[in-house]
Design an enzyme around this catalytic site. Structure first.
Site, PDB file in Angstrom:
ATOM      1  N   GLN A  70     -18.507   1.740  27.072  1.00 41.36           N
ATOM      2  CA  GLN A  70     -18.579   2.820  26.087  1.00 41.36           C
ATOM      3  C   GLN A  70     -17.495   2.642  25.040  1.00 41.36           C
ATOM      4  O   GLN A  70     -17.441   3.388  24.055  1.00 41.36           O
ATOM      5  CB  GLN A  70     -18.366   4.174  26.785  1.00 41.36           C
ATOM      6  CG  GLN A  70     -19.404   4.468  27.849  1.00 41.36           C
ATOM      7  CD  GLN A  70     -18.996   5.660  28.694  1.00 41.36           C
ATOM      8  OE1 GLN A  70     -19.274   6.806  28.351  1.00 41.36           O
ATOM      9  NE2 GLN A  70     -18.321   5.408  29.797  1.00 41.36           N
ATOM     10  N   HIS A 129     -21.799   2.098  22.672  1.00 43.15           N
ATOM     11  CA  HIS A 129     -21.374   3.041  21.637  1.00 43.15           C
ATOM     12  C   HIS A 129     -20.898   2.324  20.373  1.00 43.15           C
ATOM     13  O   HIS A 129     -20.201   2.920  19.553  1.00 43.15           O
ATOM     14  CB  HIS A 129     -20.265   3.961  22.171  1.00 43.15           C
ATOM     15  CG  HIS A 129     -20.757   4.950  23.190  1.00 43.15           C
ATOM     16  ND1 HIS A 129     -19.916   5.734  23.952  1.00 43.15           N
ATOM     17  CD2 HIS A 129     -22.018   5.296  23.579  1.00 43.15           C
ATOM     18  CE1 HIS A 129     -20.632   6.500  24.763  1.00 43.15           C
ATOM     19  NE2 HIS A 129     -21.914   6.247  24.563  1.00 43.15           N
ATOM     20  N   CYS A 185     -24.810  -0.804   7.707  1.00 44.51           N
ATOM     21  CA  CYS A 185     -25.182  -0.438   6.333  1.00 44.51           C
ATOM     22  C   CYS A 185     -26.196   0.699   6.363  1.00 44.51           C
ATOM     23  O   CYS A 185     -27.240   0.592   7.000  1.00 44.51           O
ATOM     24  CB  CYS A 185     -25.754  -1.638   5.604  1.00 44.51           C
ATOM     25  SG  CYS A 185     -26.292  -1.220   3.937  1.00 44.51           S
ATOM     26  N   CYS A 240     -22.038  -4.316   1.192  1.00 46.36           N
ATOM     27  CA  CYS A 240     -22.759  -4.811   2.367  1.00 46.36           C
ATOM     28  C   CYS A 240     -23.067  -6.299   2.162  1.00 46.36           C
ATOM     29  O   CYS A 240     -23.597  -6.674   1.111  1.00 46.36           O
ATOM     30  CB  CYS A 240     -24.048  -4.019   2.527  1.00 46.36           C
ATOM     31  SG  CYS A 240     -25.221  -4.765   3.693  1.00 46.36           S
ATOM     32  N   GLY A 292     -12.866   3.948  34.747  1.00 47.03           N
ATOM     33  CA  GLY A 292     -12.156   4.613  33.658  1.00 47.03           C
ATOM     34  C   GLY A 292     -13.025   5.436  32.736  1.00 47.03           C
ATOM     35  O   GLY A 292     -12.844   5.406  31.523  1.00 47.03           O
ATOM     36  N   ASN A 316     -11.297   5.119  39.158  1.00 51.79           N
ATOM     37  CA  ASN A 316     -10.814   5.992  38.072  1.00 51.79           C
ATOM     38  C   ASN A 316      -9.486   6.619  38.470  1.00 51.79           C
ATOM     39  O   ASN A 316      -9.184   6.749  39.663  1.00 51.79           O
ATOM     40  CB  ASN A 316     -11.852   7.095  37.795  1.00 51.79           C
ATOM     41  CG  ASN A 316     -11.766   7.668  36.386  1.00 51.79           C
ATOM     42  OD1 ASN A 316     -11.823   6.917  35.416  1.00 51.79           O
ATOM     43  ND2 ASN A 316     -11.610   8.961  36.269  1.00 51.79           N
ATOM     44  N   LEU A 317      -8.729   7.001  37.448  1.00 48.05           N
ATOM     45  CA  LEU A 317      -7.410   7.585  37.711  1.00 48.05           C
ATOM     46  C   LEU A 317      -7.512   8.839  38.585  1.00 48.05           C
ATOM     47  O   LEU A 317      -6.725   9.034  39.514  1.00 48.05           O
ATOM     48  CB  LEU A 317      -6.746   7.926  36.368  1.00 48.05           C
ATOM     49  CG  LEU A 317      -5.277   8.309  36.397  1.00 48.05           C
ATOM     50  CD1 LEU A 317      -4.424   7.177  36.955  1.00 48.05           C
ATOM     51  CD2 LEU A 317      -4.799   8.690  34.990  1.00 48.05           C
TER      52      LEU A 317
HETATM   53  N1  APR Z   1      -6.917   3.851  34.896  1.00 51.88           N
HETATM   54  C1  APR Z   1      -8.132   4.365  35.273  1.00 51.88           C
HETATM   55  N2  APR Z   1      -8.647   5.468  34.729  1.00 51.88           N
HETATM   56  C2  APR Z   1      -7.938   6.101  33.778  1.00 51.88           C
HETATM   57  C3  APR Z   1      -6.685   5.627  33.338  1.00 51.88           C
HETATM   58  C4  APR Z   1      -6.163   4.451  33.949  1.00 51.88           C
HETATM   59  N3  APR Z   1      -4.986   3.932  33.606  1.00 51.88           N
HETATM   60  N4  APR Z   1      -6.220   6.485  32.391  1.00 51.88           N
HETATM   61  C5  APR Z   1      -7.157   7.432  32.253  1.00 51.88           C
HETATM   62  N5  APR Z   1      -8.192   7.215  33.073  1.00 51.88           N
HETATM   63  C6  APR Z   1      -9.418   7.994  33.252  1.00 51.88           C
HETATM   64  C7  APR Z   1      -9.250   9.462  32.962  1.00 51.88           C
HETATM   65  O1  APR Z   1      -8.804  10.135  34.122  1.00 51.88           O
HETATM   66  C8  APR Z   1     -10.655   9.871  32.548  1.00 51.88           C
HETATM   67  O2  APR Z   1     -11.423  10.249  33.669  1.00 51.88           O
HETATM   68  O3  APR Z   1     -10.351   7.529  32.308  1.00 51.88           O
HETATM   69  C9  APR Z   1     -11.237   8.583  31.951  1.00 51.88           C
HETATM   70  C10 APR Z   1     -11.375   8.600  30.451  1.00 51.88           C
HETATM   71  O4  APR Z   1     -12.299   9.578  30.103  1.00 51.88           O
HETATM   72  P1  APR Z   1     -12.647   9.916  28.586  1.00 51.88           P
HETATM   73  O5  APR Z   1     -11.386  10.034  27.794  1.00 51.88           O
HETATM   74  O6  APR Z   1     -13.584  11.045  28.586  1.00 51.88           O
HETATM   75  O7  APR Z   1     -13.366   8.567  28.058  1.00 51.88           O
HETATM   76  P2  APR Z   1     -14.863   8.089  28.248  1.00 51.88           P
HETATM   77  O8  APR Z   1     -15.398   8.532  29.566  1.00 51.88           O
HETATM   78  O9  APR Z   1     -14.876   6.632  27.935  1.00 51.88           O
HETATM   79  O10 APR Z   1     -15.603   8.862  27.094  1.00 51.88           O
HETATM   80  C11 APR Z   1     -16.971   8.649  26.915  1.00 51.88           C
HETATM   81  O11 APR Z   1     -17.039   9.979  24.911  1.00 51.88           O
HETATM   82  O12 APR Z   1     -15.939  10.599  22.950  1.00 51.88           O
HETATM   83  C12 APR Z   1     -16.969   9.852  23.508  1.00 51.88           C
HETATM   84  O13 APR Z   1     -18.047   7.985  22.586  1.00 51.88           O
HETATM   85  C13 APR Z   1     -16.833   8.397  23.177  1.00 51.88           C
HETATM   86  O14 APR Z   1     -17.250   6.473  24.556  1.00 51.88           O
HETATM   87  C14 APR Z   1     -16.668   7.761  24.529  1.00 51.88           C
HETATM   88  C15 APR Z   1     -17.352   8.726  25.448  1.00 51.88           C
HETATM   89 ZN    ZN Z   2     -27.006  -3.391   3.419  1.00 47.49          ZN
END
Ligand code: APR
Ligand code: ZN
Length: 229
Positions: free
Chosen positions: A88, A106, A114, A133, A172, A198-199
Site C-alpha cells: 500500500q 496505491h 496525466c 506530460c 505493518g 505488526n507493532l
Molecule cells: N513495525 C511494524 N509495524 C509498525 C511499526 C513498526 N516499526 N510502526 C508502526 N507500525 C504499525 C502501526 O501500529 C499501524 O498498525 O503499522 C501500522 C500502520 O498503519 P497506517 O498508518 O494506518 O498505515 P497503512 O495501514 O499502510 O494505511 C493504509 O491508508 O492513508 C491510506 O493510502 C494510505 O496506503 C495507506 C492506507
Molecule cells: Zn498526457
C-alpha cells in the site's frame, strides 16, 4: 502463481523514517488526509496537493530500506515467482532493497499520471511547476497515487494471487483501509495460512491464524529466517 503473498503498509517503512498515517495525531505531515488524499481535496486546492506529494517525493532521498525490506528482497532471491509483495506504500523502499515483484496498489511517488491522456510515466521532479506530460504534452500531470474514492491498481492480479497462495502475511498495516484490509479474509477463505506481523494488533488481527507483535525490522527478518532456515 506465488505461493506466498506479503501485504505491506506504512509500518514496514516506519523504521526507515517514513511517517505512518494513523499512529500519532491523525494528521499526515500536518495535513488532514481528506485534504491531500482525495480527488475533492485536489480539485479544491491543487497547489497544496501537488506541493505535498512533491515534498514526500523529495523526502525519499533521505531514507533507506530497513532490515524488513531487505529480508523480503532476500526471500524473493530464493523464491523468485513464488513470492509476491503487494504494498500500500507509495515509497520505493522495496525496490531499493532489491525486490522486483512488487505491486503498488496505491500507486507510486516516483510516477506521474496525466489527467489528459491517462498515461503514467516515471517521474522524479516537482509537479507544482506543471511540467509537460511526456506522452501528450499537456500540463495536466497529477501524482500517480490512488486517493480515497479511487480504485486501487491491479486488483484482478492481486485477487488471483490471494486465491492461489498458500501463505498470506500482512506487515505493518492498521487494517483500517479497504480493500487491503479484507485481503486476509479472502486469502483465508481460499485456504491460505495467514500471519500478521505488526507493532500492535491491527483492526483485523482476529482474522489471522497467527499474529506476532513487534517492530517489522525484527519480525520480518525472523520470519524469513524461519522459512529459509
Ligand atoms: N513495525 C511494524 N509495524 C509498525 C511499526 C513498526 N516499526 N510502526 C508502526 N507500525 C504499525 C502501526 O501500529 C499501524 O498498525 O503499522 C501500522 C500502520 O498503519 P497506517 O498508518 O494506518 O498505515 P497503512 O495501514 O499502510 O494505511 C493504509 O491508508 O492513508 C491510506 O493510502 C494510505 O496506503 C495507506 C492506507
Ligand atoms: Zn498526457
Amino acid at each position: 502463481m506465488a505461493r506466498i503473498v506479503v501485504l505491506t503498509g506504512a509500518g514496514i517503512s516506519a523504521e526507515s523514517g517514513v511517517p505512518t498515517f494513523r499512529d500519532a495525531d491523525g494528521l499526515w505531515e500536518g495535513h488532514r488526509v481528506e485534504d491531500v488524499a482525495t480527488p475533492e481535496g485536489f480539485a479544491a486546492d491543487p497547489d497544496t496537493v501537488l506541493r505535498f506529494y512533491d515534498e514526500r517525493r523529495a523526502a525519499l532521498a533521505a531514507v533507506e530500506p530497513n532490515p524488513a525490506h531487505h529480508a523480503l528482497a532476500e526471500l524473493e532471491r530464493v523464491l523468485g515467482d513464488d513470492l509476491l509483495v503487494v504494498t500500500q506504500n507509495i515509497d520505493d523502499l522495496h525496490e531499493r532493497a532489491g525486490s522486483t515483484r512488487v505491486v503498488h496498489m496505491h500507486g507510486e511517488l516516483l510516477s506521474a499520471l496525466c489527467r489528459s491522456c491517462e498515461g503514467r510515466a516515471p517521474f522524479r521532479g516537482a509537479l507544482l511547476n506543471r511540467p509537460a506530460c511526456p506522452g501528450c504534452g499537456s500540463r495536466d500531470l497529477r501524482p500517480d497515487v490512488v486517493w480515497f474514492g479511487e480504485i486501487p491498481y491491479r486488483m484482478e492480479e492481486i485477487l488471483d494471487a490471494l486465491a492461489c497462495c498458500e501463505t498470506f502475511v500482512s506487515v505493518g498495516t492498521s487494517g483500517a483501509v479497504y480493500p487491503a484490509a479484507g485481503f486476509v479474509q479472502q486469502a483465508r477463505a481460499h485456504g491460505a495460512r495467514t500471519l500478521e506481523l505488526n507493532l500492535v494488533p491491527s483492526e483485523g488481527t482476529h482474522f489471522f491464524h497467527e499474529a506476532r507483535h513487534g517492530r517489522a525490522g525484527d519480525l520480518v527478518p525472523a520470519w524469513v529466517a524461519g522459512l529459509l532456515g
